[in-house]
Each structure stands twice: as C-alpha cells, then as structure tokens.
Design an enzyme around this catalytic site. Sequence first.
Site: not given
Ligand code: XLS
Length: 441
Positions: A106, A109
């Site tokens: 993200h 991140d």
């Molecule tokens: C959350 C999601 C998230 C996505 C990316 O439940 O899995 O981590 O994979 O935003």
Amino acid sequence: MIVLGDKEYYKGIGKINFEGKDSDNPLAFRYYNPEQIVAGKTMREHFKFAVAYWHSFGGNGADLFGQATHNFSWNEFREPIQAAKNRADAAFEFISKMGFDYFCFHDYDLVQEGQNFTQSELRLLTMTDYLKEKKAVSGIKVLWGTANCSSNPRYMNGAATNPDFKVVARAAAQVKLALDATIALDGENYVFWGAREGYLSLLNTDMKRELDHMGEFLSKARDYARQQGFKGNFLIEPKPMEPSKHQYDFDCATAIGFLREYGLDKDFKINVEVNHATLAQHTFQHELQVAAMSGMLGSIDANRGDYQNGWDTAQFPNNIQEVTEAMLVFLKAGGLQGGGVNFDAKIRRNSTDVEDIFLAHIGGADVFARALLAADKIITSSPYESLRQQRYSSFDSGKGKEFEEGKLNFKDLYDIAIENGELELQSGKQELFENIINRHI
Ligand code: XLS
Ligand code: NI
C-alpha cells in the site's frame, strides 16, 4: 542473492533452500522447489509468491486488547524517511533470503502518510526512488501496488463512494500517486480493495448513487493509468464486510456483475483472498471457480481464517485439504492471469521470534506446492476427471446433446420425460471423490 542494507535485521538466518520432504531443517522448503516443473511450468512461475509489506514489515502484533509484541528494530527509528528506508532494507533482506521474487504494498506501507498531501507526495517520491535502487540490485519485483483508503479518518464514510465529493476527489489524488508509484516500480498489477466502499447503515445511504460513483472512479483511474503506459491488470479484491458492515465488492459474483455493468470487465480481474471467501460463506475454491469461469482469475491473496471465528484472522495457509481442492480449480483454469500468490497473512501476536516470519512463509509456500503436486496427480493419474465427466455423459450424445445445442423446446422435453417413464437414482459419489483427494495428498 541476499540483499542487505546498512544493517542485517534477520541475523543468523541465511538463504532458505529446498531440501525435500525428508529434511528435518525447519528453515528449509520441503515441497516448494522453485525450479521443479509441474503441469508445464516451474513452481516459481505458477505461484509468483509475494510478501505483503503491511503485515510482514508494518505489523507489530498489537490488537484491540494489547500493545505491540513484535518489537522489530527497523520500526524503532522515528524520522519518517529514515524509518521507511530501514523498513525497505528489512523487506528486501527478508524477501531475498526467502528466495521469493515479489512483494505487494500500500502507498503508506512504504512511508508514513504526511501532515498534508504535498508532504505525502514528496515522501512517496523519495521512497519510490529508494525502492527502485533496491529493486535494481536485487531483481525483486512488484506484484501489485494499492492505496490505503481506509485508515485515515477522512475515509470513514468511504473513499470513491463517500457522500462528500471533496473526499472522492482526495481519494482520486491519493490513488493517482499510488498508481504512479506502482508504474514507476514496474508493478505488474494494481489492486482495489474496497475497505470502506460500502455502508454501515442503509438508512443514510444512497446505494445506487454510491455504486455509480465507484464505477466512474474506477473508469477514470483505469484511463489515467493506461495513459501513463500501465499494461497490467487492475484487480478487485472482494470482501463481504469488515471494516464496513456491508462492502459493495461482496464476493466474486457480485464484483464481476459490477464490473460488467460499468464496462470495466476488459481491464479488471479478480484478486481472490481465502479468508474473504470464507467470510462470504463460500469456500476458497468456489470463489476461484467463479472468477475462472469469467476469465477473471487474476491473482490470489493467500491466508486462512479460523473456522470458529467470524472475522478476518489472516493466518498463514496450512490447510492442505482446502488448498488442494483450490489447486484443482487453479490448474484447470490454466493458472492465474498476470497475478500471483501474495501472502496476505500475519504471524500471531505471540509469535515473537525473528525466525517466526520465515517459518510462516515457508509453511505457506510448502502448502501451496504440496497441494499443486497433489492436484496435478489427481488430474493426470486418477479417475477424478473421468468420474466427473461421466456424471454429465447423458449430454454427450442423443437428446441431451440436442438440449445443450439449443435444439429442443419445452414441449420436446415434456415428450422425452413421458417416454423415459420413472427414473433410477444416480449416485453423486461424493465420498469417492473425497477419498481420491485424500489418497493423493
Ligand atoms: C484486507 C485486505 C487488504 C488488501 C489490500 O482485508 O486483504 O490487505 O489485500 O488492501
Ligand atoms: Ni488482501
């Protein structure tokens, strides 16, 4: 090649190698042999295993009831850019020691969001440059990037579906930067997970308008990225709930219907996450099958739920039965279209040793590899396929075939039913199918 920064974070752990199923070394692969060919491709190509930046380098073990337990040293430094660089160093060291080729991220991140938009943009640009260098040295690639449009309070009523246009525009600006970063890092896909694209109460929600806004938002995001030369897939990651009470991308069938309705089905595919499937009361294999039938099986987020709990526990995969059934669908579909297997999973709060994150990824990769081997055997050298075909053999010739070809009308079916008289029961042989799976695991 192991890639280190100024400091080694995972001291005492070297490159993880394949040692075969009889190895007693906990820090070795038993089934995941990257170069082994299964069904015409190497395991490395089938899976394109990716590490999730947020869980593995952003998570700290904190939960609603307790503070951080994972006191990893790359998270100690406070100045945002230096902290982000330390985190990137830890990430590349870890991924290179695992021998994986990819990671997913993200925007925030990579670096902590700034006090204002301009500061965030500058930080992201700085970190994109830093990651470009690390990427060049290591050969480690980006499977997908995405934007975190859920953590900041401004998104509490949604991002693309927020009832306030100012927030929608702000979300677009954020997604633009995340797309820019993904493109700059040669990301192969871009994910939209609609965390708060949904509602808490229908009473204050104009659902039709919100869905129209989401369709418009995604179309314009696609157009922008294509203009910038992005060739990869856009992926929708369905999830029925959490954090919203009801999320618009509930499951694969819902998301595919949405994509078709808004003319997005040529550019978008699906990223199927195991624990999201089970939260939607489906199995993982069901969701893979639904995506595959529409030619939209793009990528996988690998984890598992706890089958006694009703929330997203995002545990590392270790259910061999579940993954083997999934690999049957995966192989029949010809694998993933452009995506890979991203470990969107976190180690438990009380997994506090530095090696635990290695053990988790080794276990996950081994489960997928072992399941792939079993599924391949089931398809190529068991009666599984022929038994399934046999169940439908009445459509292979005669009137059944004519029905499939659209040559019979309803009156014809009536006449055939009269002629057939009373019917014998045909066993579904479920236990036989289940025994075949078990025999090959
Ligand atoms: C959350 C999601 C998230 C996505 C990316 O439940 O899995 O981590 O994979 O935003
Ligand atoms: Ni996910």
